[in-house]
Design a protein around this motif. Sequence first.
Motif, PDB file in Angstrom:
ATOM      1  N   ARG A 204       0.918  -1.217  -0.171  1.00  0.00           N
ATOM      2  CA  ARG A 204      -0.190  -0.115   0.000  1.00  0.00           C
ATOM      3  C   ARG A 204       0.789   1.355  -0.017  1.00  0.00           C
ATOM      4  O   ARG A 204       2.058   1.243   0.355  1.00  0.00           O
ATOM      5  CB  ARG A 204      -1.012  -0.167   1.033  1.00  0.00           C
ATOM      6  CG  ARG A 204      -1.767  -1.069   1.535  1.00  0.00           C
ATOM      7  CD  ARG A 204      -3.051  -0.845   2.204  1.00  0.00           C
ATOM      8  NE  ARG A 204      -3.711   0.211   2.101  1.00  0.00           N
ATOM      9  CZ  ARG A 204      -4.711   0.370   1.066  1.00  0.00           C
ATOM     10  NH1 ARG A 204      -5.004  -0.573   0.248  1.00  0.00           N
ATOM     11  NH2 ARG A 204      -5.152   1.544   1.189  1.00  0.00           N
ATOM     12  N   ALA A 215      -2.331  10.759  -2.443  1.00  0.00           N
ATOM     13  CA  ALA A 215      -2.812   9.292  -2.812  1.00  0.00           C
ATOM     14  C   ALA A 215      -2.811   8.670  -1.671  1.00  0.00           C
ATOM     15  O   ALA A 215      -1.986   8.775  -0.898  1.00  0.00           O
ATOM     16  CB  ALA A 215      -2.133   8.786  -4.105  1.00  0.00           C
ATOM     17  N   THR A 217      -3.476   4.424  -1.608  1.00  0.00           N
ATOM     18  CA  THR A 217      -3.846   3.383  -2.446  1.00  0.00           C
ATOM     19  C   THR A 217      -3.140   2.406  -2.301  1.00  0.00           C
ATOM     20  O   THR A 217      -2.161   2.259  -1.603  1.00  0.00           O
ATOM     21  CB  THR A 217      -4.101   3.799  -3.793  1.00  0.00           C
ATOM     22  OG1 THR A 217      -4.309   2.983  -4.940  1.00  0.00           O
ATOM     23  CG2 THR A 217      -2.790   4.372  -4.238  1.00  0.00           C
ATOM     24  N   THR A 218      -3.239   1.130  -3.325  1.00  0.00           N
ATOM     25  CA  THR A 218      -2.318  -0.030  -3.117  1.00  0.00           C
ATOM     26  C   THR A 218      -1.145   0.401  -4.406  1.00  0.00           C
ATOM     27  O   THR A 218      -1.518   1.118  -5.490  1.00  0.00           O
ATOM     28  CB  THR A 218      -3.028  -1.153  -3.651  1.00  0.00           C
ATOM     29  OG1 THR A 218      -3.516  -1.110  -4.922  1.00  0.00           O
ATOM     30  CG2 THR A 218      -4.057  -1.488  -2.518  1.00  0.00           C
ATOM     31  N   ASP A 221      -2.669  -0.794  -7.621  1.00  0.00           N
ATOM     32  CA  ASP A 221      -3.708   0.421  -8.369  1.00  0.00           C
ATOM     33  C   ASP A 221      -3.045   1.600  -8.686  1.00  0.00           C
ATOM     34  O   ASP A 221      -3.750   2.266  -9.874  1.00  0.00           O
ATOM     35  CB  ASP A 221      -4.745   0.571  -7.262  1.00  0.00           C
ATOM     36  CG  ASP A 221      -5.880  -0.491  -7.205  1.00  0.00           C
ATOM     37  OD1 ASP A 221      -5.512  -1.619  -8.147  1.00  0.00           O
ATOM     38  OD2 ASP A 221      -6.672  -0.487  -6.003  1.00  0.00           O
ATOM     39  N   PHE A 222      -2.027   2.157  -8.145  1.00  0.00           N
ATOM     40  CA  PHE A 222      -1.549   3.360  -8.287  1.00  0.00           C
ATOM     41  C   PHE A 222      -0.922   3.296  -9.844  1.00  0.00           C
ATOM     42  O   PHE A 222      -0.922   3.999 -10.657  1.00  0.00           O
ATOM     43  CB  PHE A 222      -0.536   3.644  -7.422  1.00  0.00           C
ATOM     44  CG  PHE A 222       0.170   4.995  -7.424  1.00  0.00           C
ATOM     45  CD1 PHE A 222      -0.432   6.058  -7.511  1.00  0.00           C
ATOM     46  CD2 PHE A 222       1.516   5.053  -7.555  1.00  0.00           C
ATOM     47  CE1 PHE A 222       0.108   7.413  -7.818  1.00  0.00           C
ATOM     48  CE2 PHE A 222       2.230   6.183  -7.814  1.00  0.00           C
ATOM     49  CZ  PHE A 222       1.546   7.390  -7.970  1.00  0.00           C
ATOM     50  N   ASP A 225      -3.453   2.748 -12.463  1.00  0.00           N
ATOM     51  CA  ASP A 225      -4.158   3.922 -12.962  1.00  0.00           C
ATOM     52  C   ASP A 225      -3.391   4.892 -13.605  1.00  0.00           C
ATOM     53  O   ASP A 225      -3.953   5.724 -14.214  1.00  0.00           O
ATOM     54  CB  ASP A 225      -4.876   4.317 -11.502  1.00  0.00           C
ATOM     55  CG  ASP A 225      -6.021   3.472 -11.124  1.00  0.00           C
ATOM     56  OD1 ASP A 225      -6.538   2.587 -11.705  1.00  0.00           O
ATOM     57  OD2 ASP A 225      -6.261   3.824  -9.997  1.00  0.00           O
TER      58      ASP A 225
END
Length: 320
Positions: A204, A215, A217-218, A221-222, A225
Amino acid sequence: MIKANGLTKRYGGRTDKTGKTVVDDLTFTVEPGAVTGFLGPNGAGKSTTMRMILGLDAPTAGHVTVGDRDRAYAAHPAPLHEVGALLEARAVHPGRTAHHHLMALAHTHGIPRSRVEHVLDLAGLSDVAGSRVKGFSLGMGQRLGIAAALLGDPATLILDEPVNGLDPEGVLWIRNLLKSLAAEGRTVLVSSHLMSEMALTAERLIIIGRGRLLAETTVADFVRDSGVAAMKVVSPEARTLAALLAGPGIEIAPGAGPDELDVRGVDGEYIGRVAAAHAVPVYELTPRTTSLEQAFMDLTRDEVEYQAGTAHEALTEATA
């Protein structure tokens, strides 16, 4: 876990125009069971935030709690058993041996000698346990600081740049150690500027810039995205294909090889359809995903407090 709510730190009076807000209304949660990377450019407020978590700096506004009982770190009756921290590895009396330094900490919490010997062995310092700290290298000092953080077998770990000064073996050791501690259900917060290491260690991310949350997030995902950085296209008719693909919003650059293109702005499906429609052979079509480092740089580009010039600019200035 660690919970920060509206955490703010301002140096200078509230009405002092010369004051500076270092941490600005920061709210986040560090969950147990995962290594959380705490990232941000220099001057982003990471160290100040960590100091506020540990009660070393008082917040101007907001509050932060540590542990299941939602209380401040200083309110814990035996804080070394709750949180292990490494903020400054050199904060050790240089005349003490590694063993005596850890024993002094152990006596404050009734921690047995066996635990001191265990963390010395875990950090790879058993052979130098009787040596004075003033003779330690930077990497050995880091290992001692990590041993001190682990001394109370804490549920939460807060480490600021733990790989600083470590050799490759040491970097691998701390990476595996942090992952194993998180796998035991502990809360692990790690600050680092080494994006390549964070990509291998953290699950994370909490990213801040100029004291503000950018931010939470994981890692997966970062990076996802952030999108596809480019498509690698290999074709014996690369020039022809480049001309066919050219259009608004599409960037095409030569690749590493003579038949290779880096194409941005369209996906592989589009490139494949264009190539098939014009009978242009394509030998390779591979997405090049953004690295954690590039995704971080893109996110924080406008948050860098001290922007360095390029080597080309420095050379141009020197020869002007």
